[in-house]
Design a protein around this motif. Structure first.
Motif, mmCIF file in Angstrom:
data_model
loop_
_atom_site.group_PDB
_atom_site.id
_atom_site.type_symbol
_atom_site.label_atom_id
_atom_site.label_comp_id
_atom_site.label_asym_id
_atom_site.label_seq_id
_atom_site.Cartn_x
_atom_site.Cartn_y
_atom_site.Cartn_z
ATOM 1 N N HIS A 1 108.239 30.537 -11.964
ATOM 2 C CA HIS A 1 109.102 29.535 -11.353
ATOM 3 C C HIS A 1 108.314 28.365 -10.763
ATOM 4 C CE1 HIS A 1 107.942 32.319 -8.166
ATOM 5 N NE2 HIS A 1 108.028 31.293 -7.365
ATOM 6 N N PHE A 2 107.019 28.334 -11.033
ATOM 7 C CA PHE A 2 106.151 27.289 -10.489
ATOM 8 C C PHE A 2 105.202 26.832 -11.585
ATOM 9 C CE2 PHE A 2 102.080 26.064 -8.615
ATOM 10 C CZ PHE A 2 102.479 25.080 -7.728
ATOM 11 N N VAL A 3 105.002 25.516 -11.678
ATOM 12 C CA VAL A 3 104.080 24.965 -12.671
ATOM 13 C C VAL A 3 103.446 23.687 -12.119
ATOM 14 C CG1 VAL A 3 105.877 23.588 -13.847
ATOM 15 C CG2 VAL A 3 103.829 24.318 -15.115
ATOM 16 N N MET A 4 102.208 23.459 -12.542
ATOM 17 C CA MET A 4 101.503 22.214 -12.228
ATOM 18 C C MET A 4 101.006 21.612 -13.531
ATOM 19 S SD MET A 4 99.192 23.274 -8.891
ATOM 20 C CE MET A 4 98.591 24.836 -9.531
ATOM 21 N N TRP A 5 100.800 20.298 -13.525
ATOM 22 C CA TRP A 5 100.214 19.596 -14.668
ATOM 23 C C TRP A 5 99.752 18.220 -14.190
ATOM 24 C CZ3 TRP A 5 105.247 19.820 -13.502
ATOM 25 C CH2 TRP A 5 106.017 18.671 -13.584
ATOM 26 N N TRP A 6 98.849 17.643 -14.971
ATOM 27 C CA TRP A 6 98.285 16.331 -14.628
ATOM 28 C C TRP A 6 99.154 15.239 -15.232
ATOM 29 C CZ3 TRP A 6 94.993 16.497 -10.847
ATOM 30 C CH2 TRP A 6 94.216 17.649 -10.677
ATOM 31 N N VAL A 7 99.384 14.192 -14.436
ATOM 32 C CA VAL A 7 100.143 13.024 -14.895
ATOM 33 C C VAL A 7 99.316 11.765 -14.631
ATOM 34 C CG1 VAL A 7 102.400 14.089 -14.508
ATOM 35 C CG2 VAL A 7 101.358 12.743 -12.677
ATOM 36 N N GLN B 1 105.941 30.291 -22.078
ATOM 37 C CA GLN B 1 105.716 30.684 -23.472
ATOM 38 C C GLN B 1 104.247 30.875 -23.822
ATOM 39 O OE1 GLN B 1 107.706 27.963 -26.120
ATOM 40 N NE2 GLN B 1 109.621 28.096 -24.977
ATOM 41 N N HIS B 2 103.362 30.064 -23.223
ATOM 42 C CA HIS B 2 101.964 30.044 -23.653
ATOM 43 C C HIS B 2 100.958 30.442 -22.585
ATOM 44 C CE1 HIS B 2 103.393 28.067 -27.279
ATOM 45 N NE2 HIS B 2 104.066 27.231 -26.520
ATOM 46 N N GLY B 3 101.399 30.623 -21.362
ATOM 47 C CA GLY B 3 100.462 30.921 -20.286
ATOM 48 C C GLY B 3 99.720 29.673 -19.843
ATOM 49 N N ASP B 4 98.762 29.880 -18.946
ATOM 50 C CA ASP B 4 97.983 28.761 -18.403
ATOM 51 C C ASP B 4 97.244 28.019 -19.497
ATOM 52 O OD1 ASP B 4 98.581 29.082 -15.670
ATOM 53 O OD2 ASP B 4 97.012 30.584 -15.413
ATOM 54 N N SER B 5 97.305 26.694 -19.415
ATOM 55 C CA SER B 5 96.556 25.815 -20.310
ATOM 56 C C SER B 5 96.400 24.486 -19.582
ATOM 57 C CB SER B 5 97.306 25.612 -21.632
ATOM 58 O OG SER B 5 98.491 24.857 -21.408
ATOM 59 N N ASP B 6 95.697 23.560 -20.179
ATOM 60 C CA ASP B 6 95.579 22.249 -19.553
ATOM 61 C C ASP B 6 96.915 21.513 -19.538
ATOM 62 O OD1 ASP B 6 92.913 22.660 -19.042
ATOM 63 O OD2 ASP B 6 92.222 21.587 -20.821
ATOM 64 N N HIS B 7 97.860 21.924 -20.384
ATOM 65 C CA HIS B 7 99.172 21.279 -20.472
ATOM 66 C C HIS B 7 100.086 21.700 -19.320
ATOM 67 C CE1 HIS B 7 102.417 19.216 -22.554
ATOM 68 N NE2 HIS B 7 103.189 20.279 -22.341
ATOM 69 N N ALA B 8 99.984 22.950 -18.900
ATOM 70 C CA ALA B 8 100.836 23.492 -17.839
ATOM 71 C C ALA B 8 100.144 24.714 -17.261
ATOM 72 C CB ALA B 8 102.206 23.878 -18.404
ATOM 73 N N PHE B 9 100.081 24.797 -15.937
ATOM 74 C CA PHE B 9 99.307 25.874 -15.328
ATOM 75 C C PHE B 9 99.821 26.231 -13.946
ATOM 76 C CE2 PHE B 9 97.203 21.762 -15.078
ATOM 77 C CZ PHE B 9 97.046 21.568 -13.716
ATOM 78 N N GLY B 10 99.364 27.376 -13.476
ATOM 79 C CA GLY B 10 99.706 27.849 -12.137
ATOM 80 C C GLY B 10 98.477 27.878 -11.247
ATOM 81 N N TRP B 11 98.634 28.453 -10.066
ATOM 82 C CA TRP B 11 97.537 28.509 -9.088
ATOM 83 C C TRP B 11 96.315 29.216 -9.648
ATOM 84 C CZ3 TRP B 11 97.974 25.273 -5.306
ATOM 85 C CH2 TRP B 11 99.202 25.000 -4.723
ATOM 86 N N SER B 12 96.507 30.306 -10.380
ATOM 87 C CA SER B 12 95.354 31.077 -10.858
ATOM 88 C C SER B 12 94.476 30.262 -11.802
ATOM 89 C CB SER B 12 95.805 32.373 -11.535
ATOM 90 O OG SER B 12 96.591 32.095 -12.672
ATOM 91 N N HIS B 13 95.056 29.392 -12.582
ATOM 92 C CA HIS B 13 94.287 28.540 -13.497
ATOM 93 C C HIS B 13 93.354 27.629 -12.703
ATOM 94 C CE1 HIS B 13 93.478 26.415 -17.245
ATOM 95 N NE2 HIS B 13 93.760 25.270 -16.654
ATOM 96 N N MET B 14 93.871 27.065 -11.616
ATOM 97 C CA MET B 14 93.042 26.186 -10.796
ATOM 98 C C MET B 14 91.991 26.973 -10.050
ATOM 99 S SD MET B 14 93.980 23.173 -11.536
ATOM 100 C CE MET B 14 93.136 22.207 -10.299
ATOM 101 N N THR B 15 92.316 28.171 -9.617
ATOM 102 C CA THR B 15 91.350 29.013 -8.927
ATOM 103 C C THR B 15 90.187 29.361 -9.858
ATOM 104 O OG1 THR B 15 93.106 29.917 -7.549
ATOM 105 C CG2 THR B 15 91.055 31.148 -7.624
ATOM 106 N N LYS B 16 90.486 29.656 -11.100
ATOM 107 C CA LYS B 16 89.435 29.940 -12.079
ATOM 108 C C LYS B 16 88.535 28.722 -12.263
ATOM 109 C CE LYS B 16 92.234 33.191 -14.666
ATOM 110 N NZ LYS B 16 93.089 33.360 -15.833
#
Length: 155
Positions: free
Chosen positions: A109-115, A135-150
């Motif tokens: 229910h939460f997503v981040m992305w660069w604009v 559908q695809h999990g964390d990627s540079d297109h759409a990601f959650g907190w764990s992607h940024m933590t990594k």
């Protein structure tokens, strides 16, 4: 140097009761307070606004026609500014109480992305990013907190 990218975030939830129900009154009564705090934070850029009626936040932006689904869509200069607001301000105390006011959602229910700096995303754009994450999990297109933590861990 001019910053070229900002961080957008969408958070959606489904209230346990209509916005005028006493079960969600504490949440509704503090929307303006928490949103106002966010708008005053360093690095805040933009927030999707609702009707402008006091105490309603963005609750009039209905998702799939469901009056209990509410969305928060904001843009920040960077990840650190958003993270500070979410986890190191009064916002965290309300976030910790979300189970009182929101149903537990099975899906993300939460997503981040660069604009690009200066771009204010639409709710449709934000929901498409959330669907991509589901559908695809964390990627540079759409990601959650764990992607940024990594990413933090590799710096």
């Amino acid at each position: 140097m001019t910053q070229t990218m900002h961080l957008a975030e969408l958070n959606v939830g489904r209230l346990v009761a209509p916005t005028d129900d006493p079960r969600v009154a504490d949440f509704m009564n503090n929307l303006d307070r928490i949103n106002g705090l966010g708008k005053r934070m360093p690095g805040f850029v933009w927030m999707m606004e609702g009707s402008g009626e006091p105490g309603t936040g963005n609750t009039d932006v209905k998702l799939d026609g469901d009056p209990l689904f509410v969305a928060n869509l904001t843009v920040w200069e960077n990840y650190d500014n958003l993270k500070t607001f979410v986890y190191q301000t009064l916002h965290k105390k309300f976030m910790d109480r979300k189970a009182e006011w929101f149903e537990a959602l099975a899906d993300k229910h939460f997503v981040m992305w660069w604009v690009p700096a200066g771009h204010n995303p639409t709710i449709d754009e934000a929901l498409a990013r959330l669907d991509h994450l589901k559908q695809h999990g964390d990627s540079d297109h759409a990601f959650g907190w764990s992607h940024m933590t990594k990413q933090d861990d590799t710096l």
